[in-house]
Scaffold this active site. Structure first.
Site, PDB file in Angstrom:
ATOM      1  N   GLY A  72     -33.345 -44.052 -17.925  1.00  0.00           N
ATOM      2  CA  GLY A  72     -33.006 -45.449 -17.728  1.00  0.00           C
ATOM      3  C   GLY A  72     -34.291 -46.234 -17.594  1.00  0.00           C
TER       4      GLY A  72
ATOM      5  N   ARG B 253     -11.470 -80.913  -1.976  1.00  0.00           N
ATOM      6  CA  ARG B 253     -10.739 -80.031  -1.069  1.00  0.00           C
ATOM      7  C   ARG B 253     -10.772 -80.576   0.355  1.00  0.00           C
ATOM      8  NH1 ARG B 253      -6.683 -76.543   0.042  1.00  0.00           N
ATOM      9  NH2 ARG B 253      -7.343 -74.744   1.315  1.00  0.00           N
TER      10      ARG B 253
ATOM     11  N   GLN C  17     -17.732 -68.362  -1.996  1.00  0.00           N
ATOM     12  CA  GLN C  17     -17.465 -68.656  -0.590  1.00  0.00           C
ATOM     13  C   GLN C  17     -16.959 -70.083  -0.408  1.00  0.00           C
ATOM     14  OE1 GLN C  17     -17.788 -66.070   1.248  1.00  0.00           O
ATOM     15  NE2 GLN C  17     -17.368 -66.871   3.297  1.00  0.00           N
TER      16      GLN C  17
ATOM     17  N   GLY D 123     -10.202 -68.816  -1.360  1.00  0.00           N
ATOM     18  CA  GLY D 123      -9.268 -67.904  -2.015  1.00  0.00           C
ATOM     19  C   GLY D 123      -9.235 -68.022  -3.517  1.00  0.00           C
TER      20      GLY D 123
ATOM     21  N   GLU E 119     -32.398 -54.612 -19.206  1.00  0.00           N
ATOM     22  CA  GLU E 119     -33.744 -55.023 -19.647  1.00  0.00           C
ATOM     23  C   GLU E 119     -34.760 -54.956 -18.509  1.00  0.00           C
ATOM     24  OE1 GLU E 119     -34.296 -58.230 -22.389  1.00  0.00           O
ATOM     25  OE2 GLU E 119     -32.202 -58.160 -23.028  1.00  0.00           O
TER      26      GLU E 119
ATOM     27  N   THR F 238     -34.661 -53.442 -14.259  1.00  0.00           N
ATOM     28  CA  THR F 238     -34.086 -53.848 -12.982  1.00  0.00           C
ATOM     29  C   THR F 238     -35.024 -54.794 -12.227  1.00  0.00           C
ATOM     30  OG1 THR F 238     -35.094 -52.013 -11.768  1.00  0.00           O
ATOM     31  CG2 THR F 238     -32.938 -51.595 -12.784  1.00  0.00           C
TER      32      THR F 238
END
Length: 397
Positions: A145, A281, A353, A357, A380, A382
Site C-alpha cells: 500500500g 431550523r 452535527q 437527525g 494517493e 495517506t
C-alpha cells in the site's frame, strides 16, 4: 434555472488567470445542470452503471480534455492542474462519484502523457479525452500500500513481450476500465531492491481477471485484479524499464493537489447545506443560527475551508511556474493534500452535527459526503505519508 455556486473564486483569485475564472463559471453551470441531477446511488452496481454514464457526460461536455495534452485531443499544451482542481472541486460538491470518474481519467492517463511512446499516446489519449475509454491506475497490492516497493506483481521479458503475473487490490474502475496503467517488478536495481516498471494493460488482455467488487461505505466501483500470464507487447511499457516507481511518484506528486480540491468541494457543499439549515431550523424559540455555539462552528468551518483552498491553489499555481523546483511542488502538494482532506473531514462532521437527525439519513447529501470524504485521507498517499513527505522536504539538506 439558477445555479448554486460552491467555488469561492474570490478567495483564490490571486492564483488564477482569466481563463480559470471563466472556466470556474462554466463548470459550475455544467455541474449544476448535468451532475446534480444524477440519481442517488443505491449500491455498487448502480455506481458502476452511473460511472459509465458520467464518463460520457464529461467527455461530451469537453471536461475530460483537461486530463490530456492538446496534442492528443486535450485543451492545454500541458495538463493544467489549476483547471483540474476547479473541475474536481465543482464535481465533488455535487457528486463524489463524478469527481472520481474525472480523477481516474487524469490518474490513469498521466503516466501515458509523461512517458508513453507516440503510437500508444495516439491510440489511447484521444479516447480518454472524448470519454470513450475509461482509465484505471493499478498500483496497490495486498502487501504493498503505502510501501510501494513491497510490490510483488512481476513483469518478465520474453522476446519482444512482457508477461505479467500477480494481483492488485483497491483498484478504482476494476472490471470497468478499458485499460489499466499497471506497475510491476521487472528485476532488481543495483542496491538489490525491486526495480519497478509501468505498463499499459488493455482490459481485454488474456489472463486479466477481476474478482468480486470490494464494497465501500459510499457506492464506488472498486475491486481486485489478477494477472495470470498476461502477455503484452514491449511497446506497452511506459518509459524505460526500472523507471516505473519514479513515474508513479511523479504522477501522484502532480495530482495530489487535485485530491485537495475535491476535498474542498465536498466541504463547501456540506458547509452550504449546514448554513441553510441553521438559518431556518427553530429550536427553543429561535433559529439555530442565533446560538453562539452554532456561530462558532460556522466560523471555524468557513475559516478552515478558506485556508484549505489557499494551500490547494497555491500548490496548483506553483506547478505551472517555470522556475518551480520539483522539491517545492512535492512539498506544496503534500501540504495541500494533507490539510485539505483532514479539514474536509472535520467540516463535514460538523455539518452532520448541525443538521442533527436529518444529517445521518442515507438520502441526505451530507450523509453521502460523510461516507465519501473518508477515503480522501487514504488514497494517493495517506495523511501520515504526507506528513512524512513534508518533514523530509523541510529537514533534508
Amino acid at each position: 434555472m439558477s445555479t448554486t455556486h460552491y467555488l469561492d473564486i474570490e478567495t483564490i483569485r490571486v492564483f488564477l488567470e482569466d481563463k480559470h475564472r471563466d472556466l470556474a463559471g462554466e463548470i459550475e453551470l455544467y455541474a449544476e445542470s448535468h451532475i446534480s441531477t444524477l440519481p442517488t446511488l443505491s449500491d455498487d452496481s448502480a455506481a458502476r452503471e452511473q460511472a459509465r454514464a458520467v464518463l460520457g457526460l464529461l467527455g461530451r461536455g469537453g471536461w475530460l480534455g483537461y486530463a490530456v495534452p492538446a496534442e492528443f485531443g486535450g485543451v492545454s499544451e500541458a495538463i493544467d492542474l489549476r483547471a483540474c482542481c476547479l473541475i474536481r472541486e465543482a464535481l465533488a460538491a455535487r457528486s463524489p462519484l463524478a469527481d472520481a470518474v474525472f480523477a481516474l481519467q487524469c490518474l490513469g492517463s498521466m503516466p501515458l502523457a509523461l512517458a508513453a511512446g507516440r503510437d500508444l499516446k495516439q491510440r489511447w489519449l484521444p479516447e480518454v479525452a472524448g470519454g470513450k475509454a475509461m482509465a484505471a491506475f493499478a498500483m496497490t497490492e495486498p502487501e504493498a500500500g503505502s510501501d510501494v516497493k513491497a510490490m510483488q506483481t512481476s513483469a518478465t521479458r520474453e522476446g519482444e513481450d512482457y508477461v505479467l503475473d500477480g494481483s492488485k487490490i483497491f483498484i478504482s474502475n476494476a472490471g470497468l476500465a478499458d485499460f489499466y496503467t499497471t506497475f510491476a517488478v521487472t528485476g532488481e536495481n543495483d542496491k538489490g531492491r525491486p526495480s519497478i516498471s509501468c505498463f499499459l494493460v488493455p482490459a481485454q488482455t488474456v489472463g486479466l481477471t477481476f474478482a468480486a467488487s470490494q464494497v465501500m461505505s459510499a457506492p464506488h466501483p472498486l475491486g481486485e485484479m489478477t494477472y495470470k500470464k498476461c502477455r503484452i507487447p514491449g511497446t506497452n511499457r511506459l518509459g524505460e524499464e526500472g523507471e516505473g516507481f519514479k513515474l508513479g511518484m511523479e504522477t501522484l506528486d502532480r495530482l495530489r493537489v487535485t485530491v485537495a480540491a475535491a476535498a474542498c468541494g465536498m466541504a463547501a457543499r456540506a458547509l452550504a447545506e449546514a448554513t441553510a439549515h441553521v438559518k431556518t431550523r427553530m429550536q427553543f424559540g429561535k433559529r439555530l443560527a442565533d446560538f453562539q455555539l452554532t456561530q462558532q462552528k460556522i466560523a471555524r468551518m468557513t475559516t478552515d475551508l478558506a485556508a484549505a483552498r489557499l494551500l490547494t491553489y497555491r500548490a496548483a499555481w506553483e506547478s505551472a511556474q517555470p522556475e518551480s523546483a520539483a522539491r517545492r511542488i512535492t512539498l506544496r502538494s503534500a501540504m495541500a493534500k494533507s490539510y485539505a482532506t483532514e479539514t474536509a473531514q472535520r467540516v463535514i462532521d460538523d455539518a452532520v452535527q448541525l443538521l442533527g437527525g436529518i444529517g445521518v439519513l442515507a438520502d441526505h447529501p451530507v450523509d453521502h459526503l460523510y461516507r465519501s470524504v473518508r477515503a480522501l485521507r487514504i488514497y494517493e498517499g495517506t495523511s501520515e505519508i504526507q506528513q512524512l513527505i513534508i518533514a523530509r522536504e523541510i529537514l533534508q539538506d
